[in-house]
Design a protein around this motif. Structure first.
Motif, PDB file in Angstrom:
ATOM      1  N   ALA A 159       0.831  -1.196   0.000  1.00 61.58           N
ATOM      2  CA  ALA A 159       0.000   0.000   0.000  1.00 61.58           C
ATOM      3  C   ALA A 159       0.869   1.251   0.000  1.00 61.58           C
ATOM      4  CB  ALA A 159      -0.920   0.008   1.218  1.00 61.58           C
ATOM      5  N   ASP A 160       0.727   2.053  -1.036  1.00 59.27           N
ATOM      6  CA  ASP A 160       1.419   3.339  -1.122  1.00 59.27           C
ATOM      7  C   ASP A 160       0.430   4.423  -0.696  1.00 59.27           C
ATOM      8  OD1 ASP A 160       2.808   5.619  -1.696  1.00 59.27           O
ATOM      9  OD2 ASP A 160       3.014   5.237  -3.848  1.00 59.27           O
ATOM     10  N   THR A 161       0.627   4.970   0.502  1.00 60.33           N
ATOM     11  CA  THR A 161      -0.312   5.967   1.034  1.00 60.33           C
ATOM     12  C   THR A 161      -0.154   7.337   0.373  1.00 60.33           C
ATOM     13  OG1 THR A 161       1.202   6.648   2.801  1.00 60.33           O
ATOM     14  CG2 THR A 161      -0.288   4.803   3.264  1.00 60.33           C
ATOM     15  N   LEU A 162       0.923   7.513  -0.380  1.00 63.02           N
ATOM     16  CA  LEU A 162       1.243   8.775  -1.069  1.00 63.02           C
ATOM     17  C   LEU A 162       1.697   9.868  -0.106  1.00 63.02           C
ATOM     18  CD1 LEU A 162      -1.689   8.884  -3.673  1.00 63.02           C
ATOM     19  CD2 LEU A 162       0.623   7.965  -3.965  1.00 63.02           C
ATOM     20  N   VAL A 163       1.878   9.540   1.170  1.00 60.41           N
ATOM     21  CA  VAL A 163       2.383  10.530   2.134  1.00 60.41           C
ATOM     22  C   VAL A 163       3.564   9.947   2.925  1.00 60.41           C
ATOM     23  CG1 VAL A 163       0.200  11.774   2.386  1.00 60.41           C
ATOM     24  CG2 VAL A 163       0.667   9.798   3.849  1.00 60.41           C
ATOM     25  N   GLU A 164       4.154   8.883   2.399  1.00 57.11           N
ATOM     26  CA  GLU A 164       5.258   8.232   3.100  1.00 57.11           C
ATOM     27  C   GLU A 164       6.534   9.073   2.998  1.00 57.11           C
ATOM     28  OE1 GLU A 164       6.511   6.402   5.581  1.00 57.11           O
ATOM     29  OE2 GLU A 164       5.161   4.824   4.851  1.00 57.11           O
ATOM     30  N   ASN A 165       7.402   8.919   3.984  1.00 59.25           N
ATOM     31  CA  ASN A 165       8.707   9.560   3.943  1.00 59.25           C
ATOM     32  C   ASN A 165       9.416   9.155   2.649  1.00 59.25           C
ATOM     33  OD1 ASN A 165      11.739   9.388   4.332  1.00 59.25           O
ATOM     34  ND2 ASN A 165      11.174  10.505   6.194  1.00 59.25           N
ATOM     35  N   PRO A 166       9.947  10.111   1.873  1.00 62.03           N
ATOM     36  CA  PRO A 166      10.556   9.779   0.575  1.00 62.03           C
ATOM     37  C   PRO A 166      11.642   8.712   0.649  1.00 62.03           C
ATOM     38  CG  PRO A 166      10.276  12.144   0.781  1.00 62.03           C
ATOM     39  CD  PRO A 166       9.944  11.556   2.119  1.00 62.03           C
ATOM     40  N   ARG A 167      12.462   8.726   1.695  1.00 60.21           N
ATOM     41  CA  ARG A 167      13.525   7.730   1.803  1.00 60.21           C
ATOM     42  C   ARG A 167      12.950   6.338   2.067  1.00 60.21           C
ATOM     43  NH1 ARG A 167      18.713  10.404   4.995  1.00 60.21           N
ATOM     44  NH2 ARG A 167      19.067  12.131   3.525  1.00 60.21           N
ATOM     45  N   VAL A 168      11.940   6.280   2.933  1.00 58.43           N
ATOM     46  CA  VAL A 168      11.286   4.997   3.207  1.00 58.43           C
ATOM     47  C   VAL A 168      10.610   4.481   1.941  1.00 58.43           C
ATOM     48  CG1 VAL A 168       9.453   3.869   4.525  1.00 58.43           C
ATOM     49  CG2 VAL A 168      10.953   5.542   5.648  1.00 58.43           C
ATOM     50  N   HIS A 169       9.961   5.381   1.219  1.00 59.13           N
ATOM     51  CA  HIS A 169       9.287   5.009  -0.020  1.00 59.13           C
ATOM     52  C   HIS A 169      10.295   4.465  -1.034  1.00 59.13           C
ATOM     53  CE1 HIS A 169       6.409   5.119  -3.291  1.00 59.13           C
ATOM     54  NE2 HIS A 169       7.267   5.816  -4.011  1.00 59.13           N
ATOM     55  N   ALA A 170      11.457   5.090  -1.113  1.00 59.18           N
ATOM     56  CA  ALA A 170      12.484   4.654  -2.067  1.00 59.18           C
ATOM     57  C   ALA A 170      13.009   3.259  -1.709  1.00 59.18           C
ATOM     58  CB  ALA A 170      13.631   5.655  -2.089  1.00 59.18           C
ATOM     59  N   VAL A 171      13.190   3.003  -0.413  1.00 62.75           N
ATOM     60  CA  VAL A 171      13.653   1.677   0.018  1.00 62.75           C
ATOM     61  C   VAL A 171      12.620   0.614  -0.338  1.00 62.75           C
ATOM     62  CG1 VAL A 171      14.176   0.239   2.020  1.00 62.75           C
ATOM     63  CG2 VAL A 171      15.147   2.535   1.859  1.00 62.75           C
ATOM     64  N   THR A 172      11.361   0.892  -0.043  1.00 59.47           N
ATOM     65  CA  THR A 172      10.292  -0.068  -0.345  1.00 59.47           C
ATOM     66  C   THR A 172      10.206  -0.325  -1.840  1.00 59.47           C
ATOM     67  OG1 THR A 172       9.020   0.692   1.573  1.00 59.47           O
ATOM     68  CG2 THR A 172       7.821  -0.538  -0.121  1.00 59.47           C
TER      69      THR A 172
END
Length: 210
Positions: A101-114
């Motif tokens: 699930a991509d909430t679209l408000v995740e921390n950019p670094r965390v999003h990049a790792v995922t």
């Protein structure tokens, strides 16, 4: 569909139905040969979990919820190792899906790792020729943070007030995506998807304050 039909669908007795109670029916359980495997050591526990996952993936279409955290990563890693071993042994695996699930408000670094981990997962599935797919669910436009807070004047979700973010940004999009990828459950006919996620058994919180 009336209540009696619902109880019949889930295999409940007339006595239970008359009392108006819902008791989930155990549809299937792992064979005793797997359930009775030892689990005293770490190696034994890993072997047992993989045995359960192998049985599961051979018998049922499976949906794995992956957040990128420790719990879901541990479960998914063991499942993909088990699937690769099954494929190497020539076993037929049911279709499975990994959902994030991509909430679209995740921390950019965390999003990049995922995002990077999902790319590795797709490569693993391709390398071992597994019948699996990887998908990312996103909230619909009306539920997104900017539209909800700025456009509709809603208050941000907090643990003390409401949990719209969990339902609207994760649960509903993931459920909708799972049905689109693996189909709708039909328990009466024995056709259903097993959803798998990681759950941590933690020690009392005092352990984390030392």
């Amino acid at each position: 569909m009336n209540q009696a039909n619902l109880f019949e669908m889930f295999g409940l007795t007339e006595d239970v139905a008359s009392e108006g109670k819902f008791i989930p029916r155990r549809l299937k359980a792992v064979p005793d040969t797997i359930a009775e495997l030892p689990e005293k050591t770490e190696g034994e526990r890993i072997a047992k979990v993989k045995a359960v996952l192998k049985w599961l993936m051979v018998n049922f279409p499976t949906s794995f919820s992956y957040s990128g955290g420790k719990d879901s990563s541990a479960v998914l890693g063991l499942a993909m190792a088990a699937a690769a071993e099954l494929a190497a042994a020539g076993e037929k695996i049911k279709p499975f899906a990994v959902l994030n699930a991509d909430t679209l408000v995740e921390n950019p670094r965390v999003h990049a790792v995922t995002k990077g981990e999902l790319a590795k997962l797709r490569a693993w599935i391709s390398r071992h020729k597994l019948p699996g797919t990887v998908h990312v669910a996103r909230p619909n436009l009306i539920s997104q943070f900017a539209v909800s807070i700025i456009g509709q004047g809603s208050l941000p979700s907090t643990p003390e007030t409401k949990r719209d973010c969990t339902v609207d940004w994760k649960s509903r999009p993931l459920s909708k995506l799972r049905k689109a990828v693996l189909g709708t459950n039909d328990v009466r006919s024995g056709q259903y998807v097993v959803s798998v996620t990681g759950v941590r058994y933690i020690r009392p919180s005092i352990e984390f304050t030392r």
